[in-house]
Design a protein around this motif. Sequence first.
Motif, PDB file in Angstrom:
ATOM      1  N   HIS A 219      32.685  50.809  39.659  1.00 35.18           N
ATOM      2  CA  HIS A 219      34.348  51.839  39.267  1.00 35.18           C
ATOM      3  C   HIS A 219      33.444  51.467  37.477  1.00 35.18           C
ATOM      4  CE1 HIS A 219      37.015  49.497  41.567  1.00 35.18           C
ATOM      5  NE2 HIS A 219      35.260  48.665  41.497  1.00 35.18           N
TER       6      HIS A 219
ATOM      7  N   GLU B  36      35.086  43.481  36.340  1.00 35.60           N
ATOM      8  CA  GLU B  36      34.568  43.985  37.201  1.00 35.60           C
ATOM      9  C   GLU B  36      33.761  45.069  36.534  1.00 35.60           C
ATOM     10  OE1 GLU B  36      36.117  45.316  40.873  1.00 35.60           O
ATOM     11  OE2 GLU B  36      34.636  45.510  42.080  1.00 35.60           O
TER      12      GLU B  36
ATOM     13  N   HIS C 215      30.135  45.495  43.674  1.00 43.07           N
ATOM     14  CA  HIS C 215      31.698  44.882  43.666  1.00 43.07           C
ATOM     15  C   HIS C 215      32.171  43.774  43.652  1.00 43.07           C
ATOM     16  CE1 HIS C 215      33.039  49.550  43.695  1.00 43.07           C
ATOM     17  NE2 HIS C 215      31.974  49.333  45.314  1.00 43.07           N
ATOM     18  N   ILE C 216      33.534  43.326  43.231  1.00 46.23           N
ATOM     19  CA  ILE C 216      33.402  42.009  42.904  1.00 46.23           C
ATOM     20  C   ILE C 216      35.006  42.395  43.158  1.00 46.23           C
ATOM     21  CG2 ILE C 216      34.419  40.043  40.871  1.00 46.23           C
ATOM     22  CD1 ILE C 216      31.441  40.547  40.100  1.00 46.23           C
TER      23      ILE C 216
HETATM   24 ZN   LIG Z   1      35.151  47.586  42.748  1.00 47.72          ZN
END
Ligand SMILES: [Zn+2]
Length: 264
Positions: free
Chosen positions: A65, A80, A147-148
């Motif tokens: 992101h 995130e 990522h989260i």
């Molecule tokens: Zn993500």
Amino acid sequence: MTSFRLNGGVIILPLQKIRMGMAIVMVSVILWLGVCAMASARHQAAISALSGALAGRIIVIDPGHGGVDPGVVGKNDVLEKDLVLAIGQKLALYLRQGGARVVMTREGDYDLADPEITGLYRRKRQDLARRVALANKLPADAMVSLHINSFSNPAQYGAQTFARAGSAESEALARAIQDELNRMLKNKHRLPLHGDYYILRQTRVPTVIVELGFITNPREYRLLQDPLYQSKISWCLYAGITRYLAGEGKSLPLQPGVKGKKTQ
Ligand SMILES: [Zn+2]
């Protein structure tokens, strides 16, 4: 002398015995902490012994992101994109200290799409294509996309790796990282999963996606913002990458599980 009234009777305990009892409890706690520290130190030494495998290797760290795309959003606007960047930067430090050459797909709050591209979907497509192209062009020895996770049930927790189905190298990297995450964190005993993600499909270098925890789980929401925990999880990633490059990933008994449902 110290006395306690119990069930109507009186028990007399000498102060010396109480002190001795407390001392035994304290020594037990210290020993327990020592055992934990020793186990950790032994494992750290084992990873250090493998760190020669990192020398000169090119690792792409891909904090997911960025810019207009915040990723998942936790309460109080915890994003995130900020968490994965912080953890990615700590991972870069560990890997560089080990002698690897690290390339970050982003080092700030931006995406890789051209400024004139409008619309989140179109920006996202170009952004992801450029992250993949970067890794393929180098070419890198490994790529780790950070990522989260989020889920409707706040009880869901744990860090999870995703590998490309049919890629023995991606699976080996996922196994090594998952093994470290399971070992060091109060993680569920998770297995790597096969993920149908754009980055996994398109890269020609061994790539994994790591969902570092759930922003929707109260404990992980708190921990993922904690710099000490960020360092700890970064160390797990570093240790897993090191073990993979040292050739340990393929022999680990963590067989990749069912295919992940999400695509991106
Ligand atoms: Zn993500």
